[in-house]
Design a protein around this motif. Structure first.
Motif, short mmCIF file in Angstrom:
data_model
loop_
_atom_site.label_atom_id
_atom_site.label_comp_id
_atom_site.label_asym_id
_atom_site.label_seq_id
_atom_site.Cartn_x
_atom_site.Cartn_y
_atom_site.Cartn_z
N SER A 1 6.01 13.22 0.73
CA SER A 1 5.84 12.11 1.66
C SER A 1 5.16 10.96 0.93
CB SER A 1 5.01 12.58 2.85
OG SER A 1 4.38 11.51 3.46
N LEU A 2 5.91 9.93 0.66
CA LEU A 2 5.37 8.75 -0.01
C LEU A 2 5.93 7.53 0.70
CD1 LEU A 2 3.70 8.00 -2.60
CD2 LEU A 2 5.86 7.61 -3.70
N ARG B 1 1.41 16.89 4.25
CA ARG B 1 2.82 16.95 4.62
C ARG B 1 3.67 17.32 3.43
NH1 ARG B 1 5.07 12.12 8.01
NH2 ARG B 1 6.92 13.41 7.93
N SER B 2 3.29 16.84 2.26
CA SER B 2 4.08 17.15 1.07
C SER B 2 4.01 18.62 0.74
CB SER B 2 3.57 16.35 -0.12
OG SER B 2 3.62 14.99 0.17
N SER B 3 2.89 19.27 1.11
CA SER B 3 2.76 20.67 0.73
C SER B 3 3.68 21.56 1.56
CB SER B 3 1.31 21.11 0.91
OG SER B 3 0.99 21.13 2.27
N ASP C 1 11.87 15.00 5.91
CA ASP C 1 11.80 16.46 5.92
C ASP C 1 13.12 17.09 6.33
OD1 ASP C 1 9.27 16.34 5.13
OD2 ASP C 1 8.35 16.91 7.03
N VAL C 2 13.75 16.49 7.36
CA VAL C 2 14.97 17.10 7.88
C VAL C 2 16.08 17.03 6.84
CG1 VAL C 2 16.64 17.03 9.74
CG2 VAL C 2 14.28 16.47 10.20
N ALA D 1 0.87 -1.17 0.00
CA ALA D 1 0.00 0.00 0.00
C ALA D 1 0.90 1.22 0.00
CB ALA D 1 -0.88 0.00 1.24
N LEU D 2 0.74 2.07 -0.99
CA LEU D 2 1.51 3.32 -1.03
C LEU D 2 0.65 4.40 -0.39
CD1 LEU D 2 3.12 3.62 -4.57
CD2 LEU D 2 4.26 3.18 -2.43
N VAL D 3 1.23 5.15 0.52
CA VAL D 3 0.49 6.22 1.17
C VAL D 3 1.15 7.54 0.82
CG1 VAL D 3 -0.28 7.17 3.35
CG2 VAL D 3 -0.15 4.71 3.06
#
Lengths: 361, 299
Positions: A152-153, A145-147, B221-222, A138-140
């Motif tokens: 974030s993957l 968070r990416s914005s 992120d870091v 499952a890819l989330v």
């Protein structure tokens, strides 16, 4: 041959750039509603190569009476195991096969907001896929968070232990103690790598990149500079230096508190069950002592003793509530706390940078 | 919305397909916005073509462009694309029409707001087969009529730049028999457009471009913050190097750049150090307050 392939467990997930773009587009277009879709590819020596993806059709919520956003989200979240979508998926894969795309389903993807993806629906979907083929993930993709920073993957898979437990559907305290299953053992997270094709690499070198060394013509006036702003390279980007990520921290803390609250609800439910159980048990013991005394009296009176296991028919023990919900909650809390950790690390670094800038040493 | 513009473009009044009397023809210049995932998907298709090229398969592949139009039809955004199998040799071309129809309906099921816009091919040349296919995509029954069909050519020659060109067409024919296989292609401007959500994805994708293995890990992120900081420090160093070179009279001074830098430096706020210290401490405390919860919940 087939056996030797099977023995290599999945270690990493390699995602093609195309898939990343498609998922990001689909998830951000339907934000804040959850978006789900299917991914295709193949596995090779413990690496799952994901080479293409397509979204699941969204149910037409506009026609459903009294629908609102949550309905659309829950419908989309349930999409991977809906009957109509399985047919859609097979049809799509059949068509993709004709144009030489890897025609193996290797899982599904979903969007998330601030890491709130750990829930029953997620487990059910992944179970649905993993039951048929162990090498599915499952890819989330976390849109919020990416914005505010890096993309974030993440890739998840259910552990074999959890699979067996879920198959039996038993999540009682006893069975959990026996199998030593804790919230940490629900998923395995796989490292995600991104892969570009040669053609794409050559294309990327064409769109704005770092200024090349060499002589650059000097601008003649200020207007020249302002009219032709420098195209910033895509990587590394300056957007991650954005200071206003406090709202994200706040939101995560809110969600964390929500999770803790639902943890307390779970806890209360369980305590209620325990009290109920204790009450029933006292009743049973009382009944048993009474019956024993009766029997003793009957034996003394030379009468046939009454059966002593009749309590099983008379009293009904309360059903133990499933501990699965609580486990998922714990996992979710852990997820949020990690997120808070990450955020604070970033924010404090930025804060020190700001101070260093404004205060002369 | 950021965009990578192609060079400046001269718009000529474009000829249009003959339309019904009720339909208001729009003569505004047409611009084509192409989103990155459409191009990525075309490039992916170009790699997956049947190899080696046999007499029945050609070196180019074709597919359909999907996306949305602005209300007046003058602004077209290509959102995605799908491949269509086709065979081509010296004297005939065959496009799997059935496949195109099925795939389009499958695609529209998942994205009901999008529509067929036109088609792409992976060779830069236009020939009579292109005209034939273009007329198919622009026709009222199977295509984009009354809007013009967009044709995108993507050159995928190894070792050369990937060149994109967008065209629309209008019918032109010497005689009625040849009308089906002729049309006039007119180039229209196009640009690559991406929004903020896609930016972080593009950032990751381009981080792999200087890598020999063409693989990049999805960083935290870091890590990406550290990367950005290093990059920024590098840029600042370059600027100060440039300035000191001018001060040491090693390089010609430039008024425009000097003015620009002064403007940039003037943006730094003047603040009271005591005030800043207090604000800083307050904020850092706020931020670090929830941090230990990770530690105490699970350790």
């Amino acid at each position: 041959m087939a056996d030797s392939i099977k023995e290599v467990p999945l270690k990493t997930v390699q995602v093609e750039a195309l898939v990343v773009m498609k998922i990001v587009k689909h998830c951000s277009a339907s934000f804040p509603t959850t978006a789900t879709g299917s991914i295709v590819g193949m596995d090779q020596d413990g690496t799952l190569e994901i080479t293409n993806s397509f979204p699941f059709p969204t149910a037409d919520v506009a026609n459903v009476e009294g629908s609102h956003q949550n309905d659309a989200s829950s419908l989309a979240a349930a999409a991977p195991r809906a009957k109509a979508n399985i047919a859609y998926q097979n049809e799509m894969i059949r068509h993709l096969k004709e144009v030489n795309v890897d025609a193996n389903n290797v899982g599904w993807y979903t969007s998330a907001t601030m890491g709130n993806f750990v829930n029953l629906g997620f487990i059910e979907n992944q179970y649905h896929y993993q039951r048929e083929n162990d090498k599915t993930v499952a890819l989330v993709h976390d849109v919020s968070r990416s914005s505010q920073g890096a993309l974030s993957l993440r890739a998840f898979k259910l552990t074999p232990n959890f699979m067996t437990a879920y198959k039996e559907g038993k999540f009682t305290t006893e069975s959990l103690q026996k199998s030593k299953l804790s919230f940490r053992d629900i998923f395995v997270e796989l490292t995600v790598n991104l892969h570009n094709s040669h053609l794409l690499t050559s294309f990327l070198h064409q769109i704005p990149a770092k200024p090349t060394t060499g002589d650059v013509a000097m601008p003649t006036s200020l207007a020249d500079l302002q009219n032709n702003p420098m195209q910033m390279p895509l990587h590394p980007s300056a957007d991650t230096l954005e200071l206003s990520i406090d709202p994200f921290l706040e939101k995560t803390c809110d969600l964390l508190l929500d999770s803790i609250e639902s943890h307390y609800t779970e806890l209360n439910n369980y305590q209620y069950y325990q009290r109920q159980l204790a009450r029933e048990q006292t009743k049973i013991t009382a009944w048993q002592t009474k019956r024993k005394a009766e029997n003793a009296a009957r034996v003394a009176a030379k009468q046939q003793p009454l059966p002593e296991d009749e309590w099983q028919r008379i009293f009904k023990l309360p059903q133990e509530p499933s501990r699965l919900e609580g486990m998922l909650n714990a996992k979710q809390v852990e997820q949020y706390s990690k997120q808070v950790d990450g955020f604070t690390a970033c924010v404090s670094a930025k804060m020190f940078a700001v101070r260093g800038n404004l205060l002369p040493e | 919305m950021a965009a990578v513009e192609s060079s400046s473009f001269l718009h000529l009044a474009r000829p249009l397909a003959p339309s019904s009397f009720n339909f208001q023809n729009n003569l505004a210049p047409l611009t084509v916005n192409i989103q990155p995932q459409a191009i990525l998907s075309i490039l992916d298709h170009a790699i997956r073509r049947d190899t080696p090229a046999t007499p029945t398969t050609s070196s180019r592949v074709i597919g359909a462009l999907i996306g949305s139009r602005s209300e007046d039809g003058s602004d077209v955004s290509v959102v995605s694309s799908f491949a269509i199998p086709h065979t081509e040799n010296e004297d005939q071309v065959e496009v799997d029409v059935e496949y195109q129809k099925n795939m389009l309906s499958l695609h529209l099921k998942a994205n009901p707001r999008e529509a067929l816009l036109g088609w792409y091919t992976t060779s830069p040349e236009l020939n009579s087969f292109s005209a034939l296919i273009q007329n198919f995509f622009a026709s009222p029954e199977t295509g984009t009529f009354p809007h013009p069909a967009v044709h995108l050519t993507v050159s995928t020659e190894p070792g050369a730049d990937v060149q994109l060109r967008a065209y629309i067409s209008s019918p032109v024919a010497v005689n009625a028999e040849r009308a089906a296989e002729s049309c006039l292609f007119i180039q229209v401007p196009h640009k690559l457009a991406y929004n903020d959500a896609e930016r972080s994805a593009l950032d990751l994708i381009s981080s792999a471009k200087d890598n020999e293995t063409r693989v990049a890990p999805v960083s935290s992120d870091v890590d990406s913050l550290a990367n950005s900081l290093e990059n920024t420090i590098g840029l600042l160093d370059r600027v100060s190097e440039f300035v000191s070179a001018i001060i040491d009279e090693e390089q010609e001074p430039n008024n425009a750049l000097g003015q620009y830098l002064m403007g940039a430096l003037a943006l730094a706020p003047k603040v009271d150090p005591v005030q800043i210290e207090a604000d800083f401490n307050n904020h850092v405390q706020d931020v670090l307050m929830p941090a230990p919860c990770h530690g105490c919940t699970f350790q």
